[in-house]
Design a protein around this motif. Structure first.
Motif, PDB file in Angstrom:
ATOM      1  N   LYS A 188       0.788  -1.134   0.067  1.00 57.00           N
ATOM      2  CA  LYS A 188      -0.024   0.083  -0.228  1.00 57.00           C
ATOM      3  C   LYS A 188       0.719   1.223   0.058  1.00 57.00           C
ATOM      4  CE  LYS A 188      -3.872   0.349   2.416  1.00 57.00           C
ATOM      5  NZ  LYS A 188      -4.863  -0.094   1.391  1.00 57.00           N
TER       6      LYS A 188
ATOM      7  N   GLU B 243      -5.557   9.421   5.860  1.00 55.59           N
ATOM      8  CA  GLU B 243      -5.804   7.990   5.365  1.00 55.59           C
ATOM      9  C   GLU B 243      -4.709   6.936   6.087  1.00 55.59           C
ATOM     10  OE1 GLU B 243      -5.911   5.456   1.337  1.00 55.59           O
ATOM     11  OE2 GLU B 243      -6.279   7.590   1.117  1.00 55.59           O
TER      12      GLU B 243
ATOM     13  N   THR C 282      -5.375   1.917  13.193  1.00 63.44           N
ATOM     14  CA  THR C 282      -6.219   0.431  13.045  1.00 63.44           C
ATOM     15  C   THR C 282      -5.244  -0.787  12.994  1.00 63.44           C
ATOM     16  OG1 THR C 282      -7.642   1.525  11.644  1.00 63.44           O
ATOM     17  CG2 THR C 282      -7.944  -0.886  11.811  1.00 63.44           C
ATOM     18  N   LYS C 283      -4.118  -0.686  12.196  1.00 58.53           N
ATOM     19  CA  LYS C 283      -3.212  -1.778  12.345  1.00 58.53           C
ATOM     20  C   LYS C 283      -2.373  -2.098  13.825  1.00 58.53           C
ATOM     21  CE  LYS C 283       0.836  -3.259   9.838  1.00 58.53           C
ATOM     22  NZ  LYS C 283       1.992  -3.125   8.798  1.00 58.53           N
TER      23      LYS C 283
ATOM     24  N   ASN D 136      -5.145   6.658  10.059  1.00 61.51           N
ATOM     25  CA  ASN D 136      -6.220   5.732  10.242  1.00 61.51           C
ATOM     26  C   ASN D 136      -5.702   4.488   9.976  1.00 61.51           C
ATOM     27  OD1 ASN D 136      -8.152   7.781  10.996  1.00 61.51           O
ATOM     28  ND2 ASN D 136      -8.967   8.025   8.739  1.00 61.51           N
ATOM     29  N   TYR D 137      -5.151   4.031   8.883  1.00 60.27           N
ATOM     30  CA  TYR D 137      -4.382   2.739   8.328  1.00 60.27           C
ATOM     31  C   TYR D 137      -3.739   2.195   9.539  1.00 60.27           C
ATOM     32  CZ  TYR D 137      -1.535  -0.881   6.335  1.00 60.27           C
ATOM     33  OH  TYR D 137      -0.715  -1.918   5.685  1.00 60.27           O
TER      34      TYR D 137
ATOM     35  N   PHE E 260       0.661   5.422   0.755  1.00 52.89           N
ATOM     36  CA  PHE E 260       0.006   6.719   1.114  1.00 52.89           C
ATOM     37  C   PHE E 260       0.812   8.014   0.594  1.00 52.89           C
ATOM     38  CE2 PHE E 260      -0.864   3.378   3.913  1.00 52.89           C
ATOM     39  CZ  PHE E 260      -2.397   3.112   3.927  1.00 52.89           C
TER      40      PHE E 260
END
Ligand code: UTP
Length: 281
Positions: A258, A270, A277-278, A273-274, A260
């Motif tokens: 991924k 983004e 969460t991870k 947040n990623y 960003f």
């Protein structure tokens, strides 16, 4: 050709999209959670076996040097407390590589920043990381993947990703011929024969955009010295790479992972947040 040991981080840009935050703080030092963008990039380079970090800085960027150094007062203050653990990661980064710096005096574009780094790189192949493109992958990091590819093909490698057509004017866009290689998915490797910096959608040669990861061979410096200012009046790395592509020396690689765009507010949010969460998972 020799093994890749050095990683160049152009970090002299003004980061105007993040004003006023970037008035006194370098964009590359903005944190995603508790870690500055540049530290993510350095960790990715260490994972790929690189041990010399060459950073192109500019005025107002001194905190970068302080970050990759020991802070005696702070370390003394928290020694023996539970807070010591917060510094574990950065200490191991500092222990795993060396850092050298040079300043770009005038911000004449990414190509110019890379040429400014010649004094730190010398006559050997090297990686380039734009720290505001934050990459993550469950398996090998993007630079690990690219170094492997360089070791096989011994030429410049640019990381690309598919973009929506309307976004072409934010990127360097490539075109070329698919390379058949049984170790890679069909279409993952392209021998580049055309590259355009920030084309309008109607002029884009494909939907494959270059992101902030490159492996470059030292010939790029000579080409950059002859590269005239292009799009936006800046010396563009895309224009220099096009010269190398014309003689078949550039491969584009659709990497696993991924990415960003932390140079934009949307991409930064983004990424935050990623990674949050991870970390919670
Ligand atoms: P960007 O164009 O994304 O960065 O350059 P910027 O100019 O700092 O950002 P905005 O557009 O004003 O918000 C990509 C990378 O190249 C570096 C930047 O630091 C960033 O890492 N760069 C760019 C330089 O080092 N020197 C330059 O002259 C231009």
């Amino acid at each position: 050709m020799s093994k890749i040991k050095k990683c160049l981080f152009p970090a002299a840009g003004y980061g105007t999209r993040f004003l006023p935050a970037t008035k006194a703080i370098p964009k590359e030092m903005l944190p995603v959670l508790t870690k500055p963008l540049l530290q993510y990039g350095v960790e990715e380079a260490i994972e790929a076996g690189l041990s010399t970090m060459a950073i192109v800085t500019g005025r107002g960027k001194r905190s970068i040097e302080d970050h990759f150094d020991i802070s005696y007062e702070l370390e003394h203050q928290i020694k023996g407390t539970s807070k010591e653990g917060y510094l574990k990661e950065i200490r191991s980064v500092i222990g795993a590589c060396t850092f050298s710096y040079t300043r770009q005096i005038e911000m004449k574009g990414l190509g110019h920043a890379i040429l400014t780094g010649e004094t730190l790189i010398g006559d050997e192949p090297f990686a380039v990381v734009l720290a505001d493109d934050l990459c993550d992958n469950e398996g090998d990091g993007v630079l690990v993947q690219m170094v492997k590819l360089y070791e096989k093909y011994k030429c410049c490698v640019v990381a690309v990703e598919e973009i929506p057509p309307q976004d072409s004017n934010k990127y360097g866009v490539i075109a070329g011929d698919i390379i058949k290689d049984e170790n890679y998915a069909k279409g993952a490797l392209v021998r580049v024969n055309d590259m355009v910096e920030k084309p309008e959608p109607k002029d884009a040669p494909s939907n494959l955009a270059i992101i902030g990861r490159y492996i470059l061979t030292p010939e790029i410096f000579e080409v950059l010295k002859d590269t005239k200012p292009g799009k936006g009046g800046e010396i563009q790395i895309t224009d220099a790479l096009l010269e190398m592509a014309k003689i078949g020396k550039v491969i584009a690689y659709k990497f696993d992972g991924k990415r960003f765009d932390c140079g934009s507010v949307d991409g930064f949010v983004e990424a935050t947040n990623y990674f949050y969460t991870k970390a919670e998972a």
